[in-house]
Write an enzyme that holds these catalytic residues in place. Structure first.
Site, PDB file in Angstrom:
ATOM      1  N   ARG A 244      35.532  34.540  34.348  1.00 18.57           N
ATOM      2  CA  ARG A 244      35.158  34.057  32.914  1.00 18.57           C
ATOM      3  C   ARG A 244      36.453  33.530  32.415  1.00 18.57           C
ATOM      4  O   ARG A 244      37.500  33.907  32.335  1.00 18.57           O
ATOM      5  CB  ARG A 244      34.690  34.775  31.978  1.00 18.57           C
ATOM      6  CG  ARG A 244      33.103  35.065  31.982  1.00 18.57           C
ATOM      7  CD  ARG A 244      32.437  33.787  31.279  1.00 18.57           C
ATOM      8  NE  ARG A 244      30.837  33.920  31.514  1.00 18.57           N
ATOM      9  CZ  ARG A 244      30.105  33.620  32.310  1.00 18.57           C
ATOM     10  NH1 ARG A 244      30.598  32.885  33.349  1.00 18.57           N
ATOM     11  NH2 ARG A 244      28.882  33.714  32.134  1.00 18.57           N
ATOM     12  N   GLU A 273      36.304  25.929  28.281  1.00 18.48           N
ATOM     13  CA  GLU A 273      35.299  24.937  28.941  1.00 18.48           C
ATOM     14  C   GLU A 273      34.396  24.291  27.795  1.00 18.48           C
ATOM     15  O   GLU A 273      34.182  24.951  26.947  1.00 18.48           O
ATOM     16  CB  GLU A 273      34.462  25.920  29.727  1.00 18.48           C
ATOM     17  CG  GLU A 273      35.258  26.330  31.009  1.00 18.48           C
ATOM     18  CD  GLU A 273      34.410  27.146  31.842  1.00 18.48           C
ATOM     19  OE1 GLU A 273      33.160  26.949  31.995  1.00 18.48           O
ATOM     20  OE2 GLU A 273      35.015  27.736  32.723  1.00 18.48           O
ATOM     21  N   HIS A 291      34.157  25.409  37.491  1.00 19.35           N
ATOM     22  CA  HIS A 291      32.999  26.379  37.227  1.00 19.35           C
ATOM     23  C   HIS A 291      31.736  26.083  38.000  1.00 19.35           C
ATOM     24  O   HIS A 291      30.768  26.003  37.732  1.00 19.35           O
ATOM     25  CB  HIS A 291      32.392  26.526  35.717  1.00 19.35           C
ATOM     26  CG  HIS A 291      31.812  27.698  35.228  1.00 19.35           C
ATOM     27  ND1 HIS A 291      32.196  28.452  34.176  1.00 19.35           N
ATOM     28  CD2 HIS A 291      31.217  28.700  36.199  1.00 19.35           C
ATOM     29  CE1 HIS A 291      31.509  29.643  34.154  1.00 19.35           C
ATOM     30  NE2 HIS A 291      31.055  29.726  35.194  1.00 19.35           N
TER      31      HIS A 291
HETATM   32  N1  LIG Z   1      32.528  31.115  38.700  1.00 23.60           N
HETATM   33  C1  LIG Z   1      31.069  31.294  38.325  1.00 23.60           C
HETATM   34  O1  LIG Z   1      30.229  30.398  38.963  1.00 23.60           O
HETATM   35  C2  LIG Z   1      30.472  32.640  38.308  1.00 23.60           C
HETATM   36  C3  LIG Z   1      29.101  32.916  38.877  1.00 23.60           C
HETATM   37  C4  LIG Z   1      28.674  34.127  38.497  1.00 23.60           C
HETATM   38  C5  LIG Z   1      29.463  35.138  38.044  1.00 23.60           C
HETATM   39  N2  LIG Z   1      30.485  34.820  37.266  1.00 23.60           N
HETATM   40  C6  LIG Z   1      31.294  35.820  36.665  1.00 23.60           C
HETATM   41  O2  LIG Z   1      32.020  36.771  37.703  1.00 23.60           O
HETATM   42  C7  LIG Z   1      31.999  37.932  36.879  1.00 23.60           C
HETATM   43  C8  LIG Z   1      31.540  39.279  37.654  1.00 23.60           C
HETATM   44  O3  LIG Z   1      30.254  39.278  38.010  1.00 23.60           O
HETATM   45  P1  LIG Z   1      29.537  40.330  38.785  1.00 23.60           P
HETATM   46  O4  LIG Z   1      28.105  39.982  39.061  1.00 23.60           O
HETATM   47  O5  LIG Z   1      30.343  41.018  39.913  1.00 23.60           O
HETATM   48  O6  LIG Z   1      29.295  41.574  37.544  1.00 23.60           O
HETATM   49  P2  LIG Z   1      29.232  43.003  37.753  1.00 23.60           P
HETATM   50  O7  LIG Z   1      28.558  43.537  36.348  1.00 23.60           O
HETATM   51  O8  LIG Z   1      28.460  43.401  38.855  1.00 23.60           O
HETATM   52  O9  LIG Z   1      30.637  43.610  37.845  1.00 23.60           O
HETATM   53  C9  LIG Z   1      31.831  43.520  36.758  1.00 23.60           C
HETATM   54  C10 LIG Z   1      32.500  44.803  37.011  1.00 23.60           C
HETATM   55  O10 LIG Z   1      33.563  44.823  35.967  1.00 23.60           O
HETATM   56  C11 LIG Z   1      33.965  45.999  35.616  1.00 23.60           C
HETATM   57  N3  LIG Z   1      34.831  45.825  34.564  1.00 23.60           N
HETATM   58  C12 LIG Z   1      34.450  45.414  33.239  1.00 23.60           C
HETATM   59  N4  LIG Z   1      35.492  45.381  32.342  1.00 23.60           N
HETATM   60  C13 LIG Z   1      36.752  45.530  32.850  1.00 23.60           C
HETATM   61  C14 LIG Z   1      37.674  45.545  32.677  1.00 23.60           C
HETATM   62  N5  LIG Z   1      38.400  45.546  31.589  1.00 23.60           N
HETATM   63  N6  LIG Z   1      38.821  46.245  33.879  1.00 23.60           N
HETATM   64  C15 LIG Z   1      38.200  46.376  35.119  1.00 23.60           C
HETATM   65  N7  LIG Z   1      37.187  46.316  35.302  1.00 23.60           N
HETATM   66  C16 LIG Z   1      36.084  45.838  34.464  1.00 23.60           C
HETATM   67  C17 LIG Z   1      32.711  46.456  35.337  1.00 23.60           C
HETATM   68  O11 LIG Z   1      32.697  47.976  35.330  1.00 23.60           O
HETATM   69  C18 LIG Z   1      31.918  46.121  36.813  1.00 23.60           C
HETATM   70  O12 LIG Z   1      31.846  47.076  37.669  1.00 23.60           O
HETATM   71  C19 LIG Z   1      31.177  37.847  35.655  1.00 23.60           C
HETATM   72  O13 LIG Z   1      32.217  37.514  34.584  1.00 23.60           O
HETATM   73  C20 LIG Z   1      30.257  36.635  35.585  1.00 23.60           C
HETATM   74  O14 LIG Z   1      30.089  35.839  34.680  1.00 23.60           O
HETATM   75  C21 LIG Z   1      31.143  33.756  37.548  1.00 23.60           C
END
Ligand SMILES: NC(=O)c1ccc[n+]([C@@H]2O[C@H](COP(=O)([O-])OP(=O)(O)OC[C@H]3O[C@@H](n4cnc5c(N)ncnc54)[C@H](O)[C@@H]3O)[C@@H](O)[C@H]2O)c1
Length: 318
Positions: A244, A273, A291
């Site tokens: 993000r 964005e 993105h």
């Molecule tokens: N680029 C893209 O198009 C795209 C697509 C899908 C998801 N994403 C983004 O990817 C990210 C992760 O998605 P996911 O499905 O793996 O989520 P998820 O919830 O499965 O995993 C996120 C992990 O981050 C950990 N976390 C939270 N805050 C933290 C911090 N400050 N330090 C360390 N760890 C921390 C949580 O405990 C969790 O295990 C999200 O921000 C999502 O919006 C981006």
């Protein structure tokens, strides 16, 4: 029953819904016309990605709505708690795009270590006149195999990144605020599988040891990576943010790129964005994508069919 997929849905999703007897509209209705469209057409399910917003006013004004569905993960564009308090179902597809995002991370990493982001900028301009000079510029690439990747946020996507990293022979270390341990299973084409147990470490330790860093945390109030964190990293580290915008302090990133602390960055997500900072866009050490982490045919198919399954089970059981 009628479904409006206002930000689009894959053909396989449409098919799954139509086969279950739903009427699916994929018209993109402008935000200000949406309430009227939903009421006129008695829409029961509104599906969105990130473009359409679903706020309290819409929820209050559209009594026919039973389900709000988000194709993807983040629900920042939906008033989820309010919708639930009004008895609506709110669904999403958190796992559907994880592999696609992980592959994009490796596209940025493999591109970064061989300077593809820069070479692709310069070859069209100088490739026919300064071929030898460019060849020399990009002659000091490195391999990913044998290097250490630090994964910050070891949830769904972080673990998919770990799978690819393990598969290409990298050492994987990870930090997570809540997860202490994860079992990663690598499945191969011929049915073999190998399990790895990875214990997470404090963020500082990961930052100090990693040759490459990839961020997979949700949106948060404060930067996860700012100047203090860049200072802890190895010189010449590569960093990828496909999580993000706002997770990395972009001003500190540009400084770290300019000082050589960070050799390259791969960015799919940006603080501002859809108008990212020009200083970031113009930096020759940044590999850029707009993105598109989840934007593969396979992920969109999984999103479509997963939404269709959830809608069927909610509405048919209601
Ligand atoms: N680029 C893209 O198009 C795209 C697509 C899908 C998801 N994403 C983004 O990817 C990210 C992760 O998605 P996911 O499905 O793996 O989520 P998820 O919830 O499965 O995993 C996120 C992990 O981050 C950990 N976390 C939270 N805050 C933290 C911090 N400050 N330090 C360390 N760890 C921390 C949580 O405990 C969790 O295990 C999200 O921000 C999502 O919006 C981006």
């Amino acid at each position: 029953m009628k479904v409006l997929a206002n930000d689009g849905i894959s053909q396989s999703g449409v098919k799954a819904l139509e086969e279950a007897g739903f009427e699916v509209s994929t018209t993109t209705v402008a935000q200000e016309q949406l309430i009227n469209y939903i009421n006129t057409n008695a829409i029961s399910t509104l599906l969105v990605r990130s473009a359409t917003t679903v706020r309290q006013d819409l929820i209050d004004a559209c009594p026919s709505l039973k389900i709000i569905g988000r194709g993807g993960v983040g629900m920042d564009n939906i008033d989820v708690e309010y919708a639930k308090s009004k008895g609506l179902h709110v669904i999403n597809t958190p796992a559907a795009s994880s592999q696609s995002v992980a592959e994009l991370v490796f596209a940025h990493l493999y591109g970064g270590v061989r300077f593809l982001h820069d070479s692709n900028r310069n070859m069209p301009l100088d490739g026919d006149s300064k071929f030898k000079a460019l060849k020399k510029n990009y002659a000091k690439g490195i391999e990913l195999r044998g290097k250490t990747i630090g994964i910050i946020g070891f949830g769904r996507i972080g673990r998919e990144v770990a799978k690819i990293a393990l598969g290409v022979g990298m050492k994987v270390i990870a930090a997570d605020m809540f997860i202490e341990n994860a079992e990663i299973t690598l499945d191969f084409f011929d049915g073999q599988s190998v399990k790895f147990d990875i214990a997470t470490q404090p963020l500082e330790d990961v930052l100090k040891q990693a040759d490459f860093i990839s961020l997979h945390v949700p949106a948060q109030k404060d930067y996860v990576i700012g100047k203090a964190q860049f200072d802890l990293m190895k010189d010449g580290v590569g960093i990828v943010n496909a999580a993000r915008g706002g997770v990395i302090d972009e001003v500190a990133l540009v400084d770290a790129l300019e000082s050589g602390k960070v050799a390259f960055a791969g960015l799919d997500t940006f603080e501002n964005e859809p108008t990212p900072a020009v200083k970031v866009l113009m930096n020759g050490r940044v590999s850029l994508t707009p993105h598109i982490g989840a934007a593969t045919n396979e992920a969109q198919d999984r999103i479509g069919t997963e939404l269709a399954e959830q809608i069927k089970s909610i509405l048919i059981n209601d």
